[in-house]
Design an enzyme around this catalytic site. Structure first.
Site, PDB file in Angstrom:
ATOM      1  N   LYS A  17       0.315   0.749   5.433  1.00  0.00           N
ATOM      2  CA  LYS A  17      -0.383   1.944   5.958  1.00  0.00           C
ATOM      3  C   LYS A  17      -1.237   1.538   7.151  1.00  0.00           C
ATOM      4  O   LYS A  17      -1.576   0.363   7.319  1.00  0.00           O
ATOM      5  CB  LYS A  17      -1.299   2.571   4.905  1.00  0.00           C
ATOM      6  CG  LYS A  17      -2.396   1.657   4.303  1.00  0.00           C
ATOM      7  CD  LYS A  17      -3.676   1.544   5.095  1.00  0.00           C
ATOM      8  CE  LYS A  17      -4.690   0.591   4.470  1.00  0.00           C
ATOM      9  NZ  LYS A  17      -5.789   0.203   5.352  1.00  0.00           N
ATOM     10  N   PRO A 117       2.158  -8.404   6.593  1.00  0.00           N
ATOM     11  CA  PRO A 117       1.232  -9.532   6.693  1.00  0.00           C
ATOM     12  C   PRO A 117      -0.011  -9.310   5.824  1.00  0.00           C
ATOM     13  O   PRO A 117      -0.523  -8.183   5.755  1.00  0.00           O
ATOM     14  CB  PRO A 117       0.841  -9.562   8.172  1.00  0.00           C
ATOM     15  CG  PRO A 117       1.862  -8.747   8.870  1.00  0.00           C
ATOM     16  CD  PRO A 117       2.397  -7.751   7.892  1.00  0.00           C
ATOM     17  N   GLY A 120      -4.364  -8.070   6.826  1.00  0.00           N
ATOM     18  CA  GLY A 120      -4.202  -7.393   8.107  1.00  0.00           C
ATOM     19  C   GLY A 120      -4.716  -5.972   8.134  1.00  0.00           C
ATOM     20  O   GLY A 120      -4.589  -5.296   9.143  1.00  0.00           O
ATOM     21  N   GLY A 121      -5.273  -5.488   7.022  1.00  0.00           N
ATOM     22  CA  GLY A 121      -5.721  -4.092   6.993  1.00  0.00           C
ATOM     23  C   GLY A 121      -4.559  -3.122   6.857  1.00  0.00           C
ATOM     24  O   GLY A 121      -4.681  -1.929   7.110  1.00  0.00           O
ATOM     25  N   GLY A 124      -0.983  -4.206   2.145  1.00  0.00           N
ATOM     26  CA  GLY A 124       0.187  -4.765   1.455  1.00  0.00           C
ATOM     27  C   GLY A 124      -0.020  -4.986  -0.039  1.00  0.00           C
ATOM     28  O   GLY A 124       0.792  -4.547  -0.854  1.00  0.00           O
ATOM     29  N   GLY A 125      -1.112  -5.649  -0.415  1.00  0.00           N
ATOM     30  CA  GLY A 125      -1.374  -5.937  -1.833  1.00  0.00           C
ATOM     31  C   GLY A 125      -1.525  -4.656  -2.643  1.00  0.00           C
ATOM     32  O   GLY A 125      -0.998  -4.532  -3.759  1.00  0.00           O
ATOM     33  N   SER A 126      -2.225  -3.677  -2.076  1.00  0.00           N
ATOM     34  CA  SER A 126      -2.439  -2.406  -2.780  1.00  0.00           C
ATOM     35  C   SER A 126      -1.130  -1.644  -2.926  1.00  0.00           C
ATOM     36  O   SER A 126      -0.870  -0.999  -3.950  1.00  0.00           O
ATOM     37  CB  SER A 126      -3.424  -1.525  -2.010  1.00  0.00           C
ATOM     38  OG  SER A 126      -4.635  -2.197  -1.828  1.00  0.00           O
ATOM     39  N   ASP A 159      -7.316   1.417  -2.153  1.00  0.00           N
ATOM     40  CA  ASP A 159      -6.158   1.966  -1.442  1.00  0.00           C
ATOM     41  C   ASP A 159      -4.966   2.287  -2.353  1.00  0.00           C
ATOM     42  O   ASP A 159      -3.997   2.912  -1.915  1.00  0.00           O
ATOM     43  CB  ASP A 159      -5.652   0.967  -0.389  1.00  0.00           C
ATOM     44  CG  ASP A 159      -6.650   0.756   0.744  1.00  0.00           C
ATOM     45  OD1 ASP A 159      -7.601   1.554   0.846  1.00  0.00           O
ATOM     46  OD2 ASP A 159      -6.473  -0.206   1.502  1.00  0.00           O
TER      47      ASP A 159
HETATM   48  O1  C5P Z   1     -11.078  -1.803  -3.495  1.00  0.00           O
HETATM   49  P1  C5P Z   1     -10.736  -3.066  -2.785  1.00  0.00           P
HETATM   50  O2  C5P Z   1     -10.552  -4.213  -3.714  1.00  0.00           O
HETATM   51  O3  C5P Z   1      -9.629  -2.928  -1.804  1.00  0.00           O
HETATM   52  O4  C5P Z   1     -12.029  -3.409  -1.909  1.00  0.00           O
HETATM   53  C1  C5P Z   1     -12.288  -4.694  -1.434  1.00  0.00           C
HETATM   54  C2  C5P Z   1     -13.746  -4.765  -1.016  1.00  0.00           C
HETATM   55  O5  C5P Z   1     -13.965  -3.943   0.146  1.00  0.00           O
HETATM   56  C3  C5P Z   1     -14.736  -4.255  -2.038  1.00  0.00           C
HETATM   57  O6  C5P Z   1     -15.087  -5.251  -2.947  1.00  0.00           O
HETATM   58  C4  C5P Z   1     -15.915  -3.857  -1.166  1.00  0.00           C
HETATM   59  O7  C5P Z   1     -16.637  -5.023  -0.775  1.00  0.00           O
HETATM   60  C5  C5P Z   1     -15.237  -3.327   0.084  1.00  0.00           C
HETATM   61  N1  C5P Z   1     -15.074  -1.865   0.053  1.00  0.00           N
HETATM   62  C6  C5P Z   1     -16.190  -1.068   0.232  1.00  0.00           C
HETATM   63  N2  C5P Z   1     -16.051   0.298   0.206  1.00  0.00           N
HETATM   64  C7  C5P Z   1     -14.847   0.873   0.051  1.00  0.00           C
HETATM   65  C8  C5P Z   1     -13.686   0.065  -0.116  1.00  0.00           C
HETATM   66  C9  C5P Z   1     -13.841  -1.303  -0.105  1.00  0.00           C
HETATM   67  O8  C5P Z   1     -17.305  -1.569   0.421  1.00  0.00           O
HETATM   68  N3  C5P Z   1     -14.754   2.199   0.033  1.00  0.00           N
END
Ligand code: C5P
Length: 311
Positions: A17, A117, A120-121, A124-126, A159
């Site tokens: 995405k 990748p 990379g934002g 992929g993992g999600s 995500d």
């Molecule tokens: O949910 P996910 O594991 O992808 O998020 C990784 C990290 O990104 C969280 O531990 C948090 O530090 C940050 N994050 C956040 N606010 C969000 C999504 C992610 O601060 N809405």
């Protein structure tokens, strides 16, 4: 079980995405930031194959808390199996639904071909986790819109809920609440890759030290609803592209100055309407008026990006 031992492998595409708009609010609550975001699913995807096989020795495997043997192969991805969101999806699914996905003499064999990748934002993992949840649903005969599955998706990562939905969508909350499915983004993108990834928690921490003002994902959503690609002029496309924004971008630029240079160079290109970072970086993308412009820009961007891709 709807699909099990001896059946053909279940195969899934796990798409990447971009966040066309990411509007993060400050301050965070309970370690997470509230945000509004327009997510857009890309044709770039990991491929996942899942099957139940008879348990055999010699294959590296991990065991879920419910006792299911999981053999997970993600190629060169350097993540311990128990930390991999795909394994967590299997374990979480069994716990949330009180199910076992393979019998005591069986193993769940999961193969992920990684094309997206990492770091990379691009999610992929999600996305892999969401595809694994779809596979679990198919194996257990449960619908992916089951509330227990939706809750689990949100708990796996912000995500994951989007990837269960897919398409183009306005997400709110932590990015995990589907507000509205939207028409597909009508303009071609050129992804611009970096050789190194960025850590999402580190970028959010840096954002907290100096929170940048947010754009409006709601405005982009409303423009997308009203956009008519057949009638749109270049000025209409430019307006739509410029509604795309990401207020994590200054923090990503600070962590990776070469990323700022790349995005600024893209923004100055005559074939680019707008360019920005996706998520917490380090991938960025350019928005172009049409496919010809996207292809011309990609040719030039190849000289200063680690990899490029027209989507
Ligand atoms: O949910 P996910 O594991 O992808 O998020 C990784 C990290 O990104 C969280 O531990 C948090 O530090 C940050 N994050 C956040 N606010 C969000 C999504 C992610 O601060 N809405």
């Amino acid at each position: 079980m709807a699909a099990g031992l001896g059946a053909e492998p279940l195969s899934f595409s796990a798409p990447a995405k971009v966040n066309l708009c990411l509007a993060v609010r400050f301050p965070p609550q309970d370690g997470y930031h509230q945000l509004d975001s327009v997510f857009f699913e890309l044709p770039l995807a990991d491929r996942m194959a899942v099957r139940v096989i008879l348990l055999e020795g010699g294959r590296p495997a991990s065991v879920t808390s419910a006792g299911t043997v999981v053999s997970l192969d993600c190629g060169a991805l350097d993540v311990a199996v128990r930390d991999n969101l795909v394994f967590k999806a299997v374990e979480g699914f069994e716990e949330a639904l009180g199910a076992r996905l393979a019998g005591p003499d069986e193993a769940l064999l999961v193969h992920v071909e990684k094309n997206i990748p990492a770091g990379g934002g691009l999610g992929g993992g999600s996305s892999d986790a969401a595809s694994m949840l779809r596979a679990c649903c198919a194996l257990a005969g449960v619908l992916p819109d089951d509330q227990r599955v939706q809750r689990l998706a949100r708990s796996l990562g912000a995500d994951v809920a989007f990837f269960l939905q897919g398409g183009t969508a306005l997400m709110t909350g932590r990015g995990d609440v589907l507000e509205e499915a939207l028409p597909a983004f009508p303009l071609p993108l050129v992804l611009m890759g970096e050789s190194r990834g960025l850590s999402t928690p580190a970028i959010y921490r840096s954002f907290d030290e100096d929170p940048a003002p947010a754009g409006s994902a709601l405005e982009l959503a409303s423009a997308l609803r009203g956009f008519d690609p057949q009638r749109a002029s270049r000025a209409d496309k430019l307006r739509l592209a410029q509604l795309c924004s990401n207020n994590l971008e200054p923090a990503a630029f600070k962590a990776l100055p070469s990323l700022r240079k790349r995005v600024e160079r893209a923004r100055a290109d005559e074939d680019v309407l707008h360019a920005l970072v996706t998520g917490s970086g380090a991938t960025s993308f350019a928005i172009c008026e049409d496919l010809d412009a996207a292809r011309r820009f990609e040719q030039r961007a190849r000289s200063y990006c680690s990899w490029t891709r027209v989507c």
